[in-house]
Design a protein around this motif. Structure first.
Motif, PDB file in Angstrom:
ATOM      1  N   GLY A 166       0.789  -1.221   0.000  1.00 41.60           N
ATOM      2  CA  GLY A 166       0.000   0.000   0.000  1.00 41.60           C
ATOM      3  C   GLY A 166       0.821   1.270   0.000  1.00 41.60           C
ATOM      4  O   GLY A 166       0.253   2.371  -0.037  1.00 41.60           O
ATOM      5  N   LYS A 167       2.141   1.172   0.027  1.00 45.99           N
ATOM      6  CA  LYS A 167       2.998   2.345   0.067  1.00 45.99           C
ATOM      7  C   LYS A 167       3.485   2.704  -1.336  1.00 45.99           C
ATOM      8  O   LYS A 167       3.434   1.897  -2.253  1.00 45.99           O
ATOM      9  N   GLU A 168       3.978   3.940  -1.447  1.00 44.16           N
ATOM     10  CA  GLU A 168       4.584   4.357  -2.711  1.00 44.16           C
ATOM     11  C   GLU A 168       6.013   3.834  -2.797  1.00 44.16           C
ATOM     12  O   GLU A 168       6.717   3.730  -1.780  1.00 44.16           O
ATOM     13  N   HIS A 169       6.429   3.517  -4.020  1.00 43.21           N
ATOM     14  CA  HIS A 169       7.779   3.005  -4.264  1.00 43.21           C
ATOM     15  C   HIS A 169       8.395   3.764  -5.432  1.00 43.21           C
ATOM     16  O   HIS A 169       7.702   4.190  -6.356  1.00 43.21           O
ATOM     17  N   ASP A 170       9.717   3.932  -5.380  1.00 43.97           N
ATOM     18  CA  ASP A 170      10.444   4.656  -6.425  1.00 43.97           C
ATOM     19  C   ASP A 170      10.725   3.747  -7.616  1.00 43.97           C
ATOM     20  O   ASP A 170      11.415   2.732  -7.475  1.00 43.97           O
ATOM     21  N   PHE A 171      10.211   4.124  -8.789  1.00 47.31           N
ATOM     22  CA  PHE A 171      10.535   3.473 -10.048  1.00 47.31           C
ATOM     23  C   PHE A 171      11.503   4.401 -10.774  1.00 47.31           C
ATOM     24  O   PHE A 171      11.120   5.514 -11.176  1.00 47.31           O
ATOM     25  N   GLY A 172      12.761   3.958 -10.937  1.00 43.00           N
ATOM     26  CA  GLY A 172      13.785   4.874 -11.409  1.00 43.00           C
ATOM     27  C   GLY A 172      14.616   4.337 -12.552  1.00 43.00           C
ATOM     28  O   GLY A 172      14.659   3.133 -12.817  1.00 43.00           O
ATOM     29  N   PHE A 173      15.325   5.280 -13.231  1.00 47.21           N
ATOM     30  CA  PHE A 173      16.136   4.957 -14.399  1.00 47.21           C
ATOM     31  C   PHE A 173      17.472   5.693 -14.310  1.00 47.21           C
ATOM     32  O   PHE A 173      17.546   6.836 -13.862  1.00 47.21           O
ATOM     33  N   ALA A 174      18.518   5.020 -14.775  1.00 38.11           N
ATOM     34  CA  ALA A 174      19.836   5.623 -14.919  1.00 38.11           C
ATOM     35  C   ALA A 174      20.501   4.975 -16.127  1.00 38.11           C
ATOM     36  O   ALA A 174      20.063   3.928 -16.604  1.00 38.11           O
ATOM     37  N   VAL A 175      21.566   5.619 -16.637  1.00 37.34           N
ATOM     38  CA  VAL A 175      22.267   5.102 -17.812  1.00 37.34           C
ATOM     39  C   VAL A 175      23.755   5.081 -17.525  1.00 37.34           C
ATOM     40  O   VAL A 175      24.359   6.117 -17.237  1.00 37.34           O
ATOM     41  N   THR A 176      24.348   3.905 -17.605  1.00 33.24           N
ATOM     42  CA  THR A 176      25.777   3.736 -17.377  1.00 33.24           C
ATOM     43  C   THR A 176      26.579   4.516 -18.418  1.00 33.24           C
ATOM     44  O   THR A 176      26.330   4.398 -19.627  1.00 33.24           O
ATOM     45  N   ASN A 177      27.516   5.335 -17.959  1.00 35.45           N
ATOM     46  CA  ASN A 177      28.418   6.130 -18.805  1.00 35.45           C
ATOM     47  C   ASN A 177      27.694   7.188 -19.637  1.00 35.45           C
ATOM     48  O   ASN A 177      28.248   7.702 -20.618  1.00 35.45           O
ATOM     49  N   ALA A 178      26.485   7.551 -19.267  1.00 36.02           N
ATOM     50  CA  ALA A 178      25.663   8.433 -20.111  1.00 36.02           C
ATOM     51  C   ALA A 178      26.283   9.808 -20.298  1.00 36.02           C
ATOM     52  O   ALA A 178      26.894  10.381 -19.398  1.00 36.02           O
ATOM     53  N   LEU A 179      26.100  10.333 -21.506  1.00 35.24           N
ATOM     54  CA  LEU A 179      26.293  11.738 -21.807  1.00 35.24           C
ATOM     55  C   LEU A 179      24.926  12.325 -22.155  1.00 35.24           C
ATOM     56  O   LEU A 179      23.966  11.599 -22.424  1.00 35.24           O
ATOM     57  N   ASP A 180      24.848  13.616 -22.191  1.00 33.93           N
ATOM     58  CA  ASP A 180      23.604  14.331 -22.454  1.00 33.93           C
ATOM     59  C   ASP A 180      23.153  14.067 -23.911  1.00 33.93           C
ATOM     60  O   ASP A 180      23.882  14.409 -24.839  1.00 33.93           O
ATOM     61  N   VAL A 181      22.018  13.387 -24.173  1.00 35.75           N
ATOM     62  CA  VAL A 181      20.897  13.180 -23.296  1.00 35.75           C
ATOM     63  C   VAL A 181      20.187  11.884 -23.711  1.00 35.75           C
ATOM     64  O   VAL A 181      20.208  11.497 -24.871  1.00 35.75           O
ATOM     65  N   TRP A 182      19.538  11.223 -22.741  1.00 39.89           N
ATOM     66  CA  TRP A 182      18.715  10.035 -22.981  1.00 39.89           C
ATOM     67  C   TRP A 182      17.290  10.338 -22.538  1.00 39.89           C
ATOM     68  O   TRP A 182      17.079  10.966 -21.495  1.00 39.89           O
ATOM     69  N   TYR A 183      16.308   9.902 -23.345  1.00 32.89           N
ATOM     70  CA  TYR A 183      14.900  10.038 -22.977  1.00 32.89           C
ATOM     71  C   TYR A 183      14.350   8.658 -22.627  1.00 32.89           C
ATOM     72  O   TYR A 183      14.394   7.736 -23.441  1.00 32.89           O
ATOM     73  N   ILE A 184      13.818   8.542 -21.413  1.00 31.82           N
ATOM     74  CA  ILE A 184      13.359   7.249 -20.909  1.00 31.82           C
ATOM     75  C   ILE A 184      12.052   7.438 -20.157  1.00 31.82           C
ATOM     76  O   ILE A 184      11.900   8.372 -19.371  1.00 31.82           O
ATOM     77  N   ASP A 185      11.104   6.586 -20.403  1.00 31.33           N
ATOM     78  CA  ASP A 185       9.939   6.429 -19.533  1.00 31.33           C
ATOM     79  C   ASP A 185       9.448   4.996 -19.670  1.00 31.33           C
ATOM     80  O   ASP A 185      10.077   4.178 -20.351  1.00 31.33           O
ATOM     81  N   ALA A 186       8.341   4.676 -19.004  1.00 31.46           N
ATOM     82  CA  ALA A 186       7.882   3.286 -19.003  1.00 31.46           C
ATOM     83  C   ALA A 186       6.383   3.236 -18.733  1.00 31.46           C
ATOM     84  O   ALA A 186       5.784   4.187 -18.221  1.00 31.46           O
ATOM     85  N   ASN A 187       5.804   2.110 -19.098  1.00 34.07           N
ATOM     86  CA  ASN A 187       4.417   1.796 -18.755  1.00 34.07           C
ATOM     87  C   ASN A 187       4.413   0.542 -17.889  1.00 34.07           C
ATOM     88  O   ASN A 187       5.027  -0.468 -18.247  1.00 34.07           O
ATOM     89  N   LEU A 188       3.707   0.612 -16.773  1.00 37.39           N
ATOM     90  CA  LEU A 188       3.598  -0.525 -15.866  1.00 37.39           C
ATOM     91  C   LEU A 188       2.284  -1.242 -16.141  1.00 37.39           C
ATOM     92  O   LEU A 188       1.201  -0.703 -15.885  1.00 37.39           O
TER      93      LEU A 188
END
Length: 583
Positions: free
Chosen positions: A344-366
């Protein structure tokens, strides 16, 4: 939203990488890059009919016995000066035939169609389509010509049936710039086509609820998260309904600006040794990390999509690069983690990119499957193994010439159980990745050769005490070869030769209560061409492309062998026979 790469380092170094990062593909910041010059465009006959651009893909066909289509125009808009402006929105109401499908029948197929035209001069632009915050399509525009271009892209959106059945809001972001030089306006229509079964529905396959993991409106950008560097992490807090018994995260990924050609980037030490701080580096490996709270639940090693202006834009006219009109998505089954999420609690759904340079666009559908016979399900995490990424870089160079060999591997294996009215189900999900990239610079940095292979395998096995309910396995191999060489350089004038080979080799199998299915895809593309660049503008050139697409599956077959040269299709064979001679 796209524009150009922020590479302003002097070209007198003759470094090929910089030439690659200046050119033409969909990017994220508004700066300079090579473009078709005015005098070249003006020489074209504007009375010619527009050129039809296309991405080779398997046609989407409605299931046998289904009715339709019933179609609804969701949005019509001309995207002119839209960079940094709010997305274009329109109210969404489920088409009337969906109500009928929810009655005695069921939705058989939903297809989202984007059709557009453009005339003049313009960049390729990345854009996204969202419904109530959930992304339905990510794509790149075609680069226009004076006589105009037209194109369309269709995506099967049947898996969003639950979302399509509810009122909401359509949002489209396509960041474009129009001025006296760059005149192209993208005129687009977005249409939904629905087919449905007249008989009682088959067993449930689509999720009951789709929760967007994206940024919320209002925005002056797309609803994707922007990852700007290797330490950047973006997330959204979500709570999971208490009666969830299955969960799959569908991830959208695209890379731009300094990381548009990430697989060509040399290590930072090479750039530092040659005093080239303005050239993108950080090596030639990237991965998208997906986390829930502190747990790595999966990774994406993305296919190297080349946008419609990449390397030499004349390569992709009219046959565009694999995935450029319909960027792939990546599924991560998080069902084993439900035991940690059903509180019943909120949880962090997160994204990161190894070695990233500017810029990556990321989202998701659950995508969530709900137990309508109970108010609460329970679960537990049985086992979890996600060791650190293994990454090795062998570096050897002298001046601007050298070789960089990068290899990487990762695996994630997790098992969990969920108790619901369907009984206790144990789900195992795994991912295994391997990667090798060879980057060679020669002839004082004016020639670069890249050879790369990404190998990604994942699987899901869900079973109760008596039977296997779900058994799915996907194996993808992404080969890539790039050759680029410059010559005749005097200041900002030079010649560029490009040769690109890329492909997707994919095998899928699935079984369980919904039956057995199998598919095999081999999609191989080869393109080569040359261009003359004057003062960072393309003054002329040519491009040739050949693509062979072969699909064989329990749901049918498809074959296409097509070649083009300088805007013209010179041969095209296709068929849907499963006979060996046709595939």
């Amino acid at each position: 939203m796209a524009s150009s790469t922020a590479a302003s380092a002097s070209l007198h170094r003759c470094l090929l990488l910089l030439l690659l990062l200046l050119p033409f593909a969909a990017t994220a910041t508004v700066t300079h890059r090579h473009r078709l010059p005015y005098h070249h465009l003006a020489s074209l006959d504007v009375s010619e009919p527009p050129t039809t651009f296309f991405e080779v893909d398997r046609p989407i066909r409605p299931p046998r016995g289904s009715l339709g289509p019933c179609s609804a125009l969701l949005l019509s808009h001309s995207f002119g000066f839209t960079y940094g402006q709010p997305p274009v929105t329109a109210a969404y109401a489920p088409p009337a035939c969906l109500a009928g499908a929810r009655g005695s029948g069921s939705l058989a197929l939903a297809v989202l169609e984007w059709s557009a035209d453009c005339r003049g001069r313009q960049f390729d632009r990345i854009f996204g389509v969202w419904l109530s915050g959930a992304e339905l399509l990510r794509s790149c525009t075609a680069e226009p010509r004076a006589a105009g271009v037209v194109w369309s892209v269709s995506r099967d959106v049947t898996r969003y049936a639950a979302l399509l059945a509810e009122p909401g809001e359509i949002a489209v972001y396509l960041g474009n710039l129009v001025d006296r030089t760059y005149t192209g306006v993208y005129h687009a229509n977005l249409t939904l086509h629905l087919y449905y079964h007249p008989a009682p529905p088959p067993p449930q396959q689509q999720a009951d609820l789709i929760v967007p993991v994206s940024r919320s409106l209002p925005l002056d950008d797309g609803q994707w998260f922007a990852i700007h560097n290797a330490t950047d992490a973006q997330s959204k807090k979500l709570s999971i309904p208490s009666n969830t018994y299955r969960a799959v995260l569908e991830v959208f990924v695209s890379f731009h600006s300094n990381d548009e050609f990430w697989y060509t980037n040399p290590p930072n030490e090479y750039l530092e040794a040659n005093n080239m701080s303005s050239v993108p580096g950080n090596g030639a490996f990237r991965e998208v990390i997906v986390k829930i709270n502190d747990d790595i639940v999966g990774a994406v090693w993305p296919f190297t999509v080349i946008y419609t202006g990449g390397f030499n834009p004349l390569l992709w006219r009219p046959i565009t690069g694999i995935g450029s009109f319909n960027l792939p998505t990546y599924d991560i089954d998080i069902t084993p983690f439900l035991g940690k999420l059903l509180n019943g609690k909120e949880h962090d759904f997160g994204f990161a990119v190894t070695n990233a340079l500017d810029v990556w666009y990321i989202d998701a559908n659950l995508h969530l499957w709900l137990d309508h016979k109970s108010e609460k399900t329970t679960g537990s995490l049985i086992s979890y193994d996600a060791p650190a990424l293994v990454l090795n870089v062998d570096t050897g160079f002298s001046g601007l010439d050298g070789q960089f060999v990068t290899s990487a591997s990762r695996h994630i294996v997790v098992t969990g159980s969920v108790k619901s009215s369907y009984g206790e189900v144990t789900t195992n999900f795994y991912q295994r990745f391997s990667y090798v990239n060879s980057n060679v610079f020669s002839k004082n940095g004016t020639v670069q050769v890249v050879n790369q292979t990404i190998d990604a395998k994942s699987g899901v096995l869900a079973k109760d005490a008596s039977a296997v309910l779900i058994s799915e396995e996907v194996h993808r191999v992404f080969p890539l070869h790039v050759y680029t060489g410059t010559s005749d350089q005097v200041g900002d004038d030079y010649s560029l030769i490009s040769f690109v080979k890329l492909g997707v080799n994919e095998k899928k199998t699935s079984g369980g209560k919904l039956g057995f299915s199998y598919s095999s895809l081999r999609n191989a593309q080869s393109a080569h061409g040359s261009m003359k660049v004057k003062k960072n503008l393309v003054a002329g050139g040519l491009g040739e492309t050949h693509e062979v697409y072969k699909y064989v599956g329990t749901d049918g077959c498809y074959f296409r062998d097509v070649s083009s040269k300088n805007y013209t299709v010179i041969s095209d064979q296709s068929g849907d026979s499963c006979a060996k001679k046709a595939i």
